[in-house]
Design a protein around this motif. Structure first.
Motif: not given
Length: 315
Positions: A239-265
């Motif tokens: 009963h939720y949605t996750e909107t996440a963002g990812f960026s990479s540089e070499g072997k490094l992964i930067v990740a931001i995860y958002g947990m929210h209710k449906h329809n808030e993407e």
């Protein structure tokens, strides 16, 4: 704390956050409807794409939540001075009815600032790191950053937690209204162009195990640190949605995860892009006693420790 001190602290907060904007305190504007002077706590002005953006900021150092009538008075003031964007900063929050009312009033935001509660682990900026890789992170407007990450989130990779100022950390989980930040270095892989794709594919396998009805959709965004990949994952069984963002540089992964209710993407997509636009990545090769790196200026008067994240506030 009296109302004037609270207003001064709100002024300092916005002045630090928007150094290129013009901010006036305690001014009067003649109302177009009332033909009388209307007092404005703070007026923020900024030129965006050649257009002047004006935002009225109201400060409420009250010991009780603001109700519908209080919010309605502010909306009427905005209509009178012909300014469409407004922010109410309240120490004690808002009633449920006030929050419902504001949803239908246009460009009005309700924020909570409790300066006396911004303790050791909370602030408007955060320095977080894993190994030699660190970042200065700025939460979205109206949100706070917290270094006290719950145990289950640390196990999932979260280094710092962000949530709306009017919530506590536990409430952000309960209401499905939070964002967390992570840095991962993939030592087991050689540098390659599709390293981020490998990382995401591995996550998708875990997503399927977590919720066999889940669905995944990808989009691409541009940010100040380069191209970022946005992933929207729906978890019907949970009963939720996750909107996440990812960026990479070499072997490094930067990740931001958002947990929210449906329809808030869409809202969380903007939050994540904001964080990527503000982020400052740092490599920690060793001590820097002279604070020679420009980004270390934010860490003055702070001590280093084994903690994985620190947060800072502007007084």
């Amino acid at each position: 704390m009296n109302w004037k001190k609270y207003e001064n602290q709100v002024f300092s907060y916005f002045k630090n956050r928007y150094p290129n904007s013009q901010i006036e305190q305690n001014i009067f504007i003649i109302g177009q409807l009332s033909k009388t002077k209307r007092q404005i706590d703070l007026l923020l002005e900024e030129i965006v794409a050649g257009y002047k953006i004006r935002i009225v900021i109201e400060c409420k150092d009250w010991n009780k939540p603001l109700d519908v009538a209080d919010v309605e008075q502010f909306v009427q003031k905005l209509n009178d001075v012909r300014i469409s964007k407004g922010v109410i900063i309240a120490k004690s929050g808002y009633t449920k009815a006030a929050k419902e009312y504001i949803k239908n009033t246009g460009d009005i935001n309700l924020h909570v600032l409790k300066f006396e509660d911004l303790g050791k682990f909370q602030g408007f900026y955060g320095f977080t790191y894993r190994g030699i890789h660190g970042a200065i992170v700025t939460p979205p407007n109206g949100w706070i950053i917290d270094a006290q990450v719950p145990k289950q989130m640390i196990e999932n990779g979260g280094l710092c937690l962000m949530y709306p100022m009017e919530l506590e950390a536990k409430d952000s989980f309960k209401e499905k209204n939070l964002i967390y930040f992570d840095i991962t270095e993939l030592d087991e892989f050689e540098n390659c162009d599709n390293l981020l794709d490998i990382f995401l594919k591995n996550q998708e396998e875990n997503i399927e195990k977590y919720d066999n009805k889940s669905s995944v959709e990808y989009k691409t965004e541009n940010s100040k640190i380069g191209e970022i990949k946005i992933r929207i994952t729906k978890y019907p069984n949970h009963h939720y949605t996750e909107t996440a963002g990812f960026s990479s540089e070499g072997k490094l992964i930067v990740a931001i995860y958002g947990m929210h209710k449906h329809n808030e993407e869409e809202e969380f997509r903007h939050h994540i892009k904001f964080i990527f636009d503000q982020i400052q990545l740092i490599t920690l090769y060793g001590s820097d006693p002279k604070n020679s790196h420009k980004d270390w200026s934010l860490l003055l008067n702070s001590t280093t420790s084994n903690a994985k994240s620190k947060t800072f506030k502007h007084n």
